[in-house]
Design a protein around this motif. Structure first.
Motif, PDB file in Angstrom:
ATOM      1  N   GLU A   1       0.850  -1.191   0.000  1.00  0.00           N
ATOM      2  CA  GLU A   1       0.000   0.000   0.000  1.00  0.00           C
ATOM      3  C   GLU A   1       0.885   1.240   0.000  1.00  0.00           C
ATOM      4  N   ARG A   2       0.804   2.003  -1.079  1.00  0.00           N
ATOM      5  CA  ARG A   2       1.632   3.197  -1.225  1.00  0.00           C
ATOM      6  C   ARG A   2       0.868   4.423  -0.747  1.00  0.00           C
ATOM      7  N   ILE A   3       1.446   5.131   0.217  1.00  0.00           N
ATOM      8  CA  ILE A   3       0.824   6.325   0.786  1.00  0.00           C
ATOM      9  C   ILE A   3       1.543   7.550   0.225  1.00  0.00           C
ATOM     10  N   HIS A   4       0.819   8.379  -0.509  1.00  0.00           N
ATOM     11  CA  HIS A   4       1.395   9.616  -1.031  1.00  0.00           C
ATOM     12  C   HIS A   4       1.441  10.658   0.093  1.00  0.00           C
ATOM     13  N   VAL A   5       2.562  11.356   0.188  1.00  0.00           N
ATOM     14  CA  VAL A   5       2.784  12.300   1.279  1.00  0.00           C
ATOM     15  C   VAL A   5       3.094  13.670   0.694  1.00  0.00           C
ATOM     16  N   HIS A   6       2.261  14.640   1.016  1.00  0.00           N
ATOM     17  CA  HIS A   6       2.462  16.000   0.525  1.00  0.00           C
ATOM     18  C   HIS A   6       3.767  16.572   1.085  1.00  0.00           C
ATOM     19  N   GLY A   7       4.646  17.022   0.182  1.00  0.00           N
ATOM     20  CA  GLY A   7       5.888  17.653   0.607  1.00  0.00           C
ATOM     21  C   GLY A   7       6.951  16.701   1.114  1.00  0.00           C
ATOM     22  N   ALA A   8       6.764  15.394   0.920  1.00  0.00           N
ATOM     23  CA  ALA A   8       7.757  14.423   1.380  1.00  0.00           C
ATOM     24  C   ALA A   8       7.676  13.186   0.494  1.00  0.00           C
ATOM     25  N   ALA A   9       8.610  12.264   0.708  1.00  0.00           N
ATOM     26  CA  ALA A   9       8.635  11.042  -0.079  1.00  0.00           C
ATOM     27  C   ALA A   9       7.452  10.149   0.268  1.00  0.00           C
ATOM     28  N   ASP A  10       6.981   9.401  -0.703  1.00  0.00           N
ATOM     29  CA  ASP A  10       5.914   8.439  -0.466  1.00  0.00           C
ATOM     30  C   ASP A  10       6.391   7.357   0.500  1.00  0.00           C
TER      31      ASP A  10
END
Length: 794
Positions: A369-378
């Motif tokens: 499960e890939r979590i996209h992170v605003h302003g940082a690496a996934d």
């Protein structure tokens, strides 16, 4: 003028222009994202003309020729008024908040993503009947049309440097799933803690702490349960406990129990029609969770009648969650049915990817499960799934545990509840409620003919095999586990009882076989329900306004015996200046959780210290085996503590106390010193100071104070507390209050905090909040239209 001075002047003027222009630009951007309130529009998705009206509070009335067109129009309105809030709900369930808020939201996302709700809701959508899918598609199209029609994206996206992502049909199912996360213990932490208690405590102590009811019970049908006997010294002696195992306060004194009040009286006690009242207790925010809504359209059954339903809509879904259609009125409270079980996953010692199932062996599935992170690496997390659910914990012996949760199961979430708005009597409403796939809820309903009923709405698992649902079980044994859903005719039901009154406040509602089928998911102490029940019993005739008096009842009946015990202990305690102040304060007891009540705050604080101290002894006994143990929420713990205070067994006195009187006085001194150390001393510590409403916009914590105060509702002291009908905390309480007699909606009321619109420049931002805070009823039905928006087919 010298050249240098002219240059400096030009620069100064330029800076001044920028300083002045920035607020203007911000204001213009905000103006650009205001909803459209008037005009004529065309859209190819519509089949016939739809009219959208707004009254002085922003209540939306949708008049359409079909529910499908009404769904589209509701989607358009919801997107323009509330898209950011809807977005947060779908992201909360899907574990996608970090995509908006960055690394700070990762802990929430990691927890939610383990349930893989987006993938599950995609499958759930595909399995829905075509009529439900069509309704969700129309609603989706309306949302995306409303979003596209904003000149500027909603201000929350400007503030977080994000852009809104279009709505998908499965997102509405995710919003329902978000409510399941709110209303259920999605991580089933309570049963994990019970598992440890069961392993570390003797059977008598485990039964004593974890019993399901006692003297405070207020079931709709049935009698109070008997609390178990105090464990004997031969089973447990806390006097020998190492004091280092004690932790003090552990937060179980008054756990926040998301729930509600709902009650109804039969028409024979009113003026012909039943009266239904509902106030749902949830976290409070700006704007409010609910949306004042009325929908009018022809009955699709071809009766020639109009469906005309008014109540609390939930942006993110096209449904009216609670309200009245002129024939039937209904409301909900959280049932605290047992919606989740831990399953022991017995692995193949030669191949850990295989686990035992009734027919042999199965292989777990692993999902990245890939979590996209605003302003940082996934970030990527791995979720290991079994046929019962994801593996999320371990048993006391190290065996992996998979979580079986109603909301994760195929058929566990749908939008069937929307059909309730066409119900013509309680029987039709009950049928829809029991067939709906929502988090299991107490459903209270009354009709125009005067009938009333209670049942459980939503899916209830059918447990087989005789296992204890509060402890991990091995479901690889044939005939053990969940065998589909409980048949609707097995849902508990109380209809038209001879006592002509129904009450629900998250308490245990039934007993015996019915209780076994529903299970104990940690329902609330019955004090609040008993106060409602007793008030209903005290009268033989009711009007709608009588319901509001009950909803606003802040009498501190629950604490009366604690106040009396404190007065008794003060007479036994050594004299001191602080104790003299406490005696003076107790003399002013007014029996209410009112904003000026000092005695109420003192007694409440003392009770908290006592309960924490008593229960911490048991927790310390568990920590001998599990050092990081913390007691779970034990809403019934009042019954155990009071029994101990009545019998005062020396062997269950936590170490460090000479006797029970010493424990009670020490608790008083701790509570009193904390209050006295604050400015003005203990006599200035009113309940209102402690219970000041701080109902905030989700973004206000990250903004400058002057902006936050502009976005938030006014900070004001409010009466009420837990264990009484007027439930109130600084950011928790009645997310709406209504009462209505079906067919007489003109005399009903509907109150709501936080306002209708999510746009701070909207005239409906915070609209109605002041009346809610003051307990002043606002009409159930919308007022005259102030703005009209018409949609036509293209």
């Amino acid at each position: 003028m010298p050249r240098t001075r002219r240059s400096l002047l030009r620069r100064s003027l330029a800076v001044a222009a920028i300083v002045l222009a920035l607020p203007l630009a911000g204001w213009l951007l905000l103006r650009g994202s205001l909803p459209r309130y008037e005009g004529d529009m065309r859209d190819a998705a519509l089949q016939q003309t739809v009219r959208v009206e707004r009254d002085a509070l922003g209540t939306v009335t949708v008049r359409a020729q079909s529910r499908r067109d009404a769904n589209w129009a509701l989607g358009y309105v919801h997107a323009q008024e509330r898209f950011f809030e809807m977005d947060m709900l779908r992201r909360r369930a899907a574990g996608e908040l970090a995509e908006l808020f960055g690394p700070a939201a990762l802990p929430l996302d990691r927890t939610a993503r383990a349930h893989r709700m987006r993938a599950r809701m995609e499958r759930a959508l595909a399995a829905l009947p075509s009529q439900q899918r069509d309704a969700l598609d129309a609603y989706r199209d309306g949302i995306n049309a409303g979003l596209a029609d904003l000149a500027v994206r909603p201000f929350a996206y400007l503030a977080t440097f994000n852009a809104p992502v279009p709505w998908r049909s499965e997102d509405t199912l995710l919003v329902v799933a978000a409510m399941a996360f709110t209303l259920n213990d999605a991580e089933d932490k309570r049963e994990l803690a019970l598992m440890r208690m069961h392993a570390a405590l003797p059977a008598s102590a485990y039964a004593f702490l974890g019993a399901s009811g006692g003297g405070w019970d207020a079931p709709i049908a049935g009698a109070p349960l008997s609390w178990p006997e105090v464990p004997p010294a031969t089973d447990l002696d806390l006097r020998s406990l190492d004091p280092a195992l004690l932790r003090g306060s552990h937060g179980v004194t008054d756990p926040r129990v998301p729930g509600s009040n709902a009650f109804a009286v039969a028409g024979s006690l009113a003026d012909g029609a039943a009266i239904v009242a509902n106030d749902m207790h949830l976290d409070l925010r700006v704007p409010n969770l609910w949306f004042r809504t009325r929908v009018v359209y022809p009955d699709p059954r071809g009766t020639g009648a109009m469906i005309d339903v008014t109540g609390a809509g939930l942006p993110g879904t096209p449904a009216i969650i609670a309200g009245s259609n002129g024939l039937v009125a209904w409301g909900f409270t959280n049932s605290y049915a047992d919606t989740a079980d831990w399953v022991r996953v017995v692995r193949d010692p030669n191949d850990p990817s295989r686990y035992r199932v009734p027919e042999g062996w199965a292989t777990t599935e692993k999902h990245a499960e890939r979590i996209h992170v605003h302003g940082a690496a996934d970030e990527t997390i791995e979720v290991e799934e079994t046929r019962w659910g994801p593996i999320l914990a371990r048993d006391v012996d190290g065996t992996a545990l998979a979580l079986a949760w109603v909301a994760q199961q195929p058929g566990g979430i749908d939008v069937e509840l929307i059909r309730i708005e066409a119900a013509r009597n309680i029987d039709e409403a009950i049928s829809v409620a029991q067939a709906s796939a929502i988090p299991p809820q107490n459903f209270i309903v009354g009709d125009k003919a005067g009938s009333i009923a209670w049942t459980i709405a939503g899916r209830i698992p059918r447990r087989v095999g005789g296992f204890d649902p509060l402890l991990p079980a091995d479901w690889s044994t044939p005939g053990t586990g969940w065998d589909g859903w409980l048949a609707e005719d097995l849902h508990p039901l109380v209809a038209n009882p001879p006592w002509k009154r129904i009450w629900s406040a998250n308490q245990r509602s039934v007993e015996g076989a019915a209780l076994e089928r529903v299970g104990d998911g940690g329902y609330d102490l019955g004090a609040r329900a008993a106060q409602i029940r007793d008030t209903l019993r005290a009268h033989e005739h009711f009007k709608v306004e009588d319901m509001l008096k009950i909803q606003l009842d802040d009498r501190a009946l629950f604490l009366e015996r604690w106040k009396d015990l404190l007065a008794l202990e003060l007479n036994r305690a050594p004299p001191s200046a602080l104790h003299d102040k406490v005696k003076q304060i107790l003399a002013g007891w007014n029996g209410h959780a009112s904003i000026d009540a000092v005695a109420y705050r003192l007694v409440r604080a003392w009770r908290g210290e006592v309960v924490d101290a008593v229960l911490d002894g048991f927790a310390g006994a568990v920590r001998k085996q599990f050092p990081d143990f913390a007691l779970p929420k034990l809403p019934q713990s009042e019954q155990a503590v009071w029994k101990l205070l009545g019998q005062r067994p020396a062997h269950l006195l936590p170490p460090g106390n000479a006797d029970w009187d010493a424990l009670l006085v020490a608790a008083l001194d701790r509570a009193a010193r904390k209050l006295d150390a604050q400015p003005g001393g203990i006599t200035a510590r009113t309940w209102g100071e402690r219970n000041t409403a701080r109902i905030a916009h989700p973004l206000s914590r990250g903004l400058p104070a002057f902006v936050a105060r502009w976005l938030d509702m006014p900070y004001e002291a409010l009466p009420g507390d837990s264990h009484m009908p007027r439930v109130q905390a600084p950011d928790f309480g009645a997310s709406e209050r209504f009462a209505v007699a079906p067919g007489d909606e003109a005399h009903g009321y509907f109150m709501m905090p936080g306002g209708q619109s999510g746009h701070p420049l909207s005239p409906y931002y915070g609209a109605g909040h002041a009346d809610w805070a003051a307990g002043k009823p606002t009409p159930f039905l919308p007022g005259p239209a102030q703005h009209v928006l018409e949609f036509s087919p293209r």
